[in-house]
Design an enzyme around this catalytic site. Structure first.
Site, PDB file in Angstrom:
ATOM      1  N   HIS A  68       0.843  -1.185   0.000  1.00 41.64           N
ATOM      2  CA  HIS A  68       0.000   0.000   0.000  1.00 41.64           C
ATOM      3  C   HIS A  68       0.885   1.244   0.000  1.00 41.64           C
ATOM      4  CE1 HIS A  68      -4.086  -1.684   1.580  1.00 41.64           C
ATOM      5  NE2 HIS A  68      -3.619  -2.338   0.529  1.00 41.64           N
ATOM      6  N   TYR A 102      -9.088   5.301   7.448  1.00 38.24           N
ATOM      7  CA  TYR A 102      -9.227   5.668   8.856  1.00 38.24           C
ATOM      8  C   TYR A 102     -10.266   6.782   8.935  1.00 38.24           C
ATOM      9  CZ  TYR A 102      -4.884   3.135   9.847  1.00 38.24           C
ATOM     10  OH  TYR A 102      -3.919   2.165   9.992  1.00 38.24           O
ATOM     11  N   PRO A 153      -4.056  -0.456  18.785  1.00 40.55           N
ATOM     12  CA  PRO A 153      -3.822  -0.895  17.414  1.00 40.55           C
ATOM     13  C   PRO A 153      -3.960   0.185  16.357  1.00 40.55           C
ATOM     14  CG  PRO A 153      -5.970  -1.638  18.178  1.00 40.55           C
ATOM     15  CD  PRO A 153      -5.284  -1.044  19.370  1.00 40.55           C
ATOM     16  N   TYR A 213       4.140   6.333  10.308  1.00 46.99           N
ATOM     17  CA  TYR A 213       3.303   5.205   9.914  1.00 46.99           C
ATOM     18  C   TYR A 213       4.089   4.130   9.187  1.00 46.99           C
ATOM     19  CZ  TYR A 213      -0.957   2.813   8.363  1.00 46.99           C
ATOM     20  OH  TYR A 213      -1.948   1.871   8.165  1.00 46.99           O
TER      21      TYR A 213
END
Length: 408
Positions: free
Chosen positions: A72, A201, A310, A402
């Site tokens: 991704h 998200y 998470p 990230y």
């Protein structure tokens, strides 16, 4: 039984540690209290940072990941019925993430360990860690109804939050930092193609939602066992913020889909694909760090030392960082005679751990609505998201965190 490194736990930290030690010519024994089927099927994280992908490749454990994992190059933030894509490679100099479940990482590492590595004992319950302050720590364990002792030069506890390794640290040297969150995640697996080709998200006044996926599952055609594989079965992994005391069985399939639609809705015609839900579970949210991560010849790695919510997808990746740090330090001592890197293990790991804790906390509070949140709190969340969407500096900070924290 005698070995150089005794490893307690065959999760990703323990299995990767054993693999890296084997590649470095250092012997080890892995003790895992559960059976192989349990380890290979417990559902956990599914997002691998760039650094984790690189380590698995270098360890010779990346072949199936390369074939089946989903690279991704971005994530999508949704708020106020708007969509903002974060271009990960464009902001980080080429880094990305890979969707490949922890269960699959463990399967790959187990197969390699059983084929090439040292002993990996399933159903072997470590009972304690003894003599960590001396030169020959010991792990009493029970296996196949018999009690035995594993003598080691070093012990690495990769046995999770409830394991015996951390309990062997004297109370006088232990410090615990933790936070529990007033909400949890309801996670579902659904037999349906993902509604978006990257992770979504979503922040909403009703709570957080995450749209994720698993790589397509290869299934045999119904005409017989000898038939070729048909890669046509898609799996979506989806999450909803729910109250901390929520029960999975309280949520009907229709209620899950309705809430996902509401929280991820946009004004541009995007639609959420529905399908049969095959699994539901509730995951509590907590942050936890134990300091130090070393006492004498006992070292902690993975969830035995730290837990993150998470939201930032850091748990498995932190475990990988711990394993890499320990092996580098041990190899350095073998090659130079200097224990400096081993002595610095806890400090080195904790620098990375606390940055991951910070990022995971930031992502969690950015996207979740607390039960006592006010309208002011909601506006601050929207302002933070707007800042990420309009400031390259803020967006870059998110993308760098990230995709990977440095393993150097």
């Amino acid at each position: 039984m005698r070995t150089t490194v005794g490893i307690i736990g065959a999760g990703p930290a323990g299995l990767l540690l054993a693999r890296l030690l084997h590649r470095a010519g250092i012997d080890s024994v892995v003790l895992e209290s559960r059976d192989r089927a349990y380890v290979e099927h417990r559902q956990r994280a599914g997002i691998l940072e760039q650094g984790t992908v690189d380590v698995l490749r270098e360890a010779g454990a990346g072949r199936r990941m390369e074939r089946e994992g989903l690279r991704h190059d971005g994530i999508e933030l949704r708020f106020g019925r708007r969509r903002h894509r974060v271009d990960l490679p464009g902001l980080t100099g080429g880094r990305s993430v890979t969707v490949y479940a922890q269960t699959e990482v463990c399967k790959d590492l187990i197969a390699l360990q059983l084929e090439e590595g040292g002993p990996l004992l399933f159903g072997a319950e470590a009972l304690a860690v003894e003599g960590a302050e001396g030169d020959r720590p010991r792990i009493p364990f029970r296996h196949q109804g018999r009690e035995d002792v594993l003598e080691c030069d070093y012990v690495v506890g990769c046995d999770g939050f409830w394991g015996v390794a951390r309990k062997a640290f004297p109370a006088a040297v232990s410090r615990v930092f933790e936070r529990s969150y007033p909400y949890a995640w309801l996670g579902v697996l659904a037999d349906v193609a993902p509604s978006h080709d990257e992770l979504v998200y979503a922040r909403h006044d009703r709570g957080f939602a995450l749209l994720s996926m698993r790589p397509p599952v290869a299934r045999r055609r119904p005409c017989g066992e000898a038939a070729p594989l048909s890669v046509e079965s898609f799996v979506s992994r989806l999450y909803l913020q729910v109250p901390a005391d929520a029960k999975a069985e309280e949520w009907s399939d229709d209620a899950v889909w309705a809430e996902l639609e509401t929280r991820s809705a946009t004004d541009d015609g995007w639609t959420l694909e529905r399908g049969p839900i095959t699994q539901k579970s509730v995951t509590p949210m907590r942050s936890f760090v134990h300091e130090p991560m070393r006492h004498g010849r006992l070292f902690l790695a993975g969830d035995a030392a730290h837990i993150v919510p998470p939201t930032g997808a850091k748990g498995l990746n932190l475990a990988v960082g711990d394993a890499v740090t320990f092996v580098r330090a041990l190899v350095h001592q073998r090659e130079t005679g200097s224990p400096g890197l081993l002595d610095a293990y806890s400090t080195t790991c904790l620098r990375r751990v606390w940055q991951a804790e910070r990022f995971s906390y930031d992502m969690t509070t950015l996207l979740h609505r607390a039960p006592d949140a006010t309208d002011f709190d909601a506006r601050l969340q929207l302002a933070r998201l707007e800042r990420i969407a309009t400031s390259r500096a803020a967006e870059t900070d998110l993308a760098e965190a990230y995709t990977s924290f440095s393993l150097d």
